[in-house]
Design a protein around this motif. Structure first.
Motif, PDB file in Angstrom:
ATOM      1  N   GLN A   1       1.018  -1.069  -0.145  1.00  0.00           N
ATOM      2  CA  GLN A   1      -0.011   0.044  -0.004  1.00  0.00           C
ATOM      3  C   GLN A   1       1.030   1.315  -0.176  1.00  0.00           C
ATOM      4  OE1 GLN A   1      -2.752   0.396   3.361  1.00  0.00           O
ATOM      5  NE2 GLN A   1      -4.281   1.353   2.197  1.00  0.00           N
ATOM      6  N   ARG A   2       1.907   1.318   0.654  1.00  0.00           N
ATOM      7  CA  ARG A   2       2.690   2.260   0.814  1.00  0.00           C
ATOM      8  C   ARG A   2       3.433   2.513  -0.758  1.00  0.00           C
ATOM      9  NH1 ARG A   2       5.532   0.257   5.301  1.00  0.00           N
ATOM     10  NH2 ARG A   2       4.203   0.240   7.026  1.00  0.00           N
ATOM     11  N   LYS A   3       3.845   1.601  -1.128  1.00  0.00           N
ATOM     12  CA  LYS A   3       4.551   1.638  -2.521  1.00  0.00           C
ATOM     13  C   LYS A   3       3.493   2.190  -3.628  1.00  0.00           C
ATOM     14  CE  LYS A   3       7.833  -1.815  -1.785  1.00  0.00           C
ATOM     15  NZ  LYS A   3       8.832  -2.865  -2.141  1.00  0.00           N
ATOM     16  N   VAL A   4       2.122   1.665  -3.334  1.00  0.00           N
ATOM     17  CA  VAL A   4       1.230   2.257  -4.298  1.00  0.00           C
ATOM     18  C   VAL A   4       1.034   3.561  -4.381  1.00  0.00           C
ATOM     19  CG1 VAL A   4      -1.163   2.046  -4.846  1.00  0.00           C
ATOM     20  CG2 VAL A   4       0.357  -0.032  -4.847  1.00  0.00           C
ATOM     21  N   ASN A   5       1.059   4.157  -3.032  1.00  0.00           N
ATOM     22  CA  ASN A   5       0.764   5.415  -2.491  1.00  0.00           C
ATOM     23  C   ASN A   5       2.129   6.436  -3.132  1.00  0.00           C
ATOM     24  OD1 ASN A   5      -1.487   5.079  -1.345  1.00  0.00           O
ATOM     25  ND2 ASN A   5      -0.776   5.046   0.705  1.00  0.00           N
ATOM     26  N   GLU A   6       3.363   5.812  -2.915  1.00  0.00           N
ATOM     27  CA  GLU A   6       4.246   6.764  -3.438  1.00  0.00           C
ATOM     28  C   GLU A   6       4.218   6.726  -5.197  1.00  0.00           C
ATOM     29  OE1 GLU A   6       8.019   4.471  -2.427  1.00  0.00           O
ATOM     30  OE2 GLU A   6       7.772   4.792  -0.099  1.00  0.00           O
ATOM     31  N   LEU A   7       3.710   5.772  -5.785  1.00  0.00           N
ATOM     32  CA  LEU A   7       3.577   5.576  -7.144  1.00  0.00           C
ATOM     33  C   LEU A   7       2.601   6.945  -7.507  1.00  0.00           C
ATOM     34  CD1 LEU A   7       4.375   2.155  -8.078  1.00  0.00           C
ATOM     35  CD2 LEU A   7       5.836   4.089  -8.341  1.00  0.00           C
ATOM     36  N   GLY A   8       1.581   7.146  -6.525  1.00  0.00           N
ATOM     37  CA  GLY A   8       0.320   7.843  -6.759  1.00  0.00           C
ATOM     38  C   GLY A   8      -0.526   7.275  -7.608  1.00  0.00           C
TER      39      GLY A   8
END
Length: 63
Positions: free
Chosen positions: A55-62
């Motif tokens: 979820q953090r990685k997805v959020n970082e990718l926007g």
């Protein structure tokens, strides 16, 4: 026809031994169930940690 006191005591002791063995089995099963729940909790926590990482990685990718 009355039973002797010693026979009655022997029967009582036999019953107490059976009860004690059943309680030992129940105690063992309870501990085993507790271990299984602990293991399940650990797996759940690891899965949740992995989900948070994704979820953090997805959020970082926007996304």
């Amino acid at each position: 026809m009355s039973r002797k006191y010693s026979e009655i005591r022997k029967d009582e002791n036999d019953c107490l031994i059976k009860i004690s063995r059943q309680l030992d089995k129940l105690r063992s099963l309870t501990l085993e169930a507790g271990d299984a729940l602990k293991f399940n909790d650990e797996l759940t926590n690891k899965t949740y940690e992995k989900i948070l990482k994704v979820q953090r990685k997805v959020n970082e990718l926007g996304i």
